[in-house]
Write an enzyme that holds these catalytic residues in place. Sequence first.
Site, PDB file in Angstrom:
ATOM      1  N   ASP A   1     -12.089   9.770  15.333  1.00  0.00           N
ATOM      2  CA  ASP A   1     -12.459   9.163  14.064  1.00  0.00           C
ATOM      3  C   ASP A   1     -11.177   8.589  13.485  1.00  0.00           C
ATOM      4  O   ASP A   1     -10.138   9.251  13.462  1.00  0.00           O
ATOM      5  CB  ASP A   1     -13.084  10.165  13.093  1.00  0.00           C
ATOM      6  CG  ASP A   1     -13.829   9.443  11.991  1.00  0.00           C
ATOM      7  OD1 ASP A   1     -14.788   8.702  12.303  1.00  0.00           O
ATOM      8  OD2 ASP A   1     -13.447   9.578  10.818  1.00  0.00           O
TER       9      ASP A   1
ATOM     10  N   ARG B   1      -3.923   5.667  17.694  1.00  0.00           N
ATOM     11  CA  ARG B   1      -4.835   6.210  18.712  1.00  0.00           C
ATOM     12  C   ARG B   1      -4.045   6.708  19.925  1.00  0.00           C
ATOM     13  O   ARG B   1      -4.322   7.766  20.475  1.00  0.00           O
ATOM     14  CB  ARG B   1      -5.841   5.125  19.124  1.00  0.00           C
ATOM     15  CG  ARG B   1      -6.897   5.574  20.148  1.00  0.00           C
ATOM     16  CD  ARG B   1      -8.101   4.671  20.148  1.00  0.00           C
ATOM     17  NE  ARG B   1      -8.729   4.669  18.837  1.00  0.00           N
ATOM     18  CZ  ARG B   1      -8.565   3.680  17.937  1.00  0.00           C
ATOM     19  NH1 ARG B   1      -7.853   2.614  18.222  1.00  0.00           N
ATOM     20  NH2 ARG B   1      -9.127   3.776  16.747  1.00  0.00           N
TER      21      ARG B   1
HETATM   22  P1  ITT Z   1     -17.335   5.273  16.926  1.00  0.00           P
HETATM   23  O1  ITT Z   1     -17.612   6.103  15.682  1.00  0.00           O
HETATM   24  O2  ITT Z   1     -18.556   5.006  17.736  1.00  0.00           O
HETATM   25  O3  ITT Z   1     -16.187   5.828  17.715  1.00  0.00           O
HETATM   26  P2  ITT Z   1     -16.512   3.291  14.976  1.00  0.00           P
HETATM   27  O4  ITT Z   1     -15.961   1.895  15.082  1.00  0.00           O
HETATM   28  O5  ITT Z   1     -17.704   3.486  14.074  1.00  0.00           O
HETATM   29  O6  ITT Z   1     -16.841   3.795  16.447  1.00  0.00           O
HETATM   30  P3  ITT Z   1     -14.949   5.033  13.269  1.00  0.00           P
HETATM   31  O7  ITT Z   1     -16.134   5.610  12.594  1.00  0.00           O
HETATM   32  O8  ITT Z   1     -13.855   5.957  13.712  1.00  0.00           O
HETATM   33  O9  ITT Z   1     -15.339   4.236  14.580  1.00  0.00           O
HETATM   34  O10 ITT Z   1     -14.375   3.897  12.319  1.00  0.00           O
HETATM   35  C1  ITT Z   1     -13.132   3.392  12.613  1.00  0.00           C
HETATM   36  C2  ITT Z   1     -12.987   2.035  11.955  1.00  0.00           C
HETATM   37  O11 ITT Z   1     -11.612   1.942  11.487  1.00  0.00           O
HETATM   38  C3  ITT Z   1     -13.161   0.926  12.981  1.00  0.00           C
HETATM   39  O12 ITT Z   1     -14.477   0.454  13.029  1.00  0.00           O
HETATM   40  C4  ITT Z   1     -12.186  -0.109  12.464  1.00  0.00           C
HETATM   41  O13 ITT Z   1     -12.789  -0.844  11.432  1.00  0.00           O
HETATM   42  C5  ITT Z   1     -11.051   0.736  11.891  1.00  0.00           C
HETATM   43  N1  ITT Z   1     -10.040   1.034  12.925  1.00  0.00           N
HETATM   44  C6  ITT Z   1      -9.755   2.225  13.514  1.00  0.00           C
HETATM   45  N2  ITT Z   1      -8.809   2.103  14.440  1.00  0.00           N
HETATM   46  C7  ITT Z   1      -8.479   0.793  14.465  1.00  0.00           C
HETATM   47  C8  ITT Z   1      -7.599   0.030  15.243  1.00  0.00           C
HETATM   48  O14 ITT Z   1      -6.873   0.579  16.220  1.00  0.00           O
HETATM   49  N3  ITT Z   1      -7.529  -1.278  14.995  1.00  0.00           N
HETATM   50  C9  ITT Z   1      -8.266  -1.850  14.036  1.00  0.00           C
HETATM   51  N4  ITT Z   1      -9.156  -1.221  13.280  1.00  0.00           N
HETATM   52  C10 ITT Z   1      -9.275   0.111  13.487  1.00  0.00           C
END
Ligand code: ITT
Length: 199
Positions: free
Chosen positions: A73, A183
């Site tokens: 997350d 990450r």
């Molecule tokens: P999963 O829950 O299925 O893993 P998700 O995209 O919904 O996918 P999250 O709930 O963890 O994942 O939300 C993370 C959000 O934060 C992601 O959708 C991006 O908008 C942002 N984010 C996280 N890491 C990022 C990265 O390395 N680069 C750019 N944006 C990122």
Amino acid sequence: MTKPKQIIFATGNKGKLAEVKKIFEGTEYEIISLYELGDVPEIIEDGNTFEANSFIKAKAIYDIHKKPVIADDSGLEIEQLDGRPGVYAARYAGENCTYDDNNRKVISELEEFHEPHKARFVCCAVYYDGQNKEVSFGYLPGKIINEFRGQNGFGYDPIFVPEGFKQTLSEMNIEEKNKMSHRAEAFNELKEKIISGHL
Ligand code: ITT
């Protein structure tokens, strides 16, 4: 040749998947995606913290497949926005919004503030196999710029410039992003624990 040990990555995010598959390349572990398993269930992430939500995802997928799972997350914390979007980064501009919608919302909210717009990415990575649970965090400090630059990556990558760099994350390839990202930091630590037999 010995068969690789399989770990399921509980994510529907293909950007995360590509980054984490690379991190485990060259190890005896194979990262299996939910797409390869043919089932990407909608998981309600109703925790208030990165750690709570990452475990909700890992446990939901473990309960279905009963195999070792990793999950992540993550989010973006912007200083001038009091830490928003934070854990709500994925749907910051509303249900079913696109990454572009989120980026435009952030840029417009920052219009009233002076540059630099300091921010950081946060990632909570979790491993869960029904018995053992392990958590690692990673952080990437940087700033938000008020234009989109680059084509790679996902999410807020086109408007995020890591500290000490001139390019946005979207102007870097996966290998470059994995040398510094939140990450990569979180999953490299988790990987060491898994490889060393600690888990
Ligand atoms: P999963 O829950 O299925 O893993 P998700 O995209 O919904 O996918 P999250 O709930 O963890 O994942 O939300 C993370 C959000 O934060 C992601 O959708 C991006 O908008 C942002 N984010 C996280 N890491 C990022 C990265 O390395 N680069 C750019 N944006 C990122």
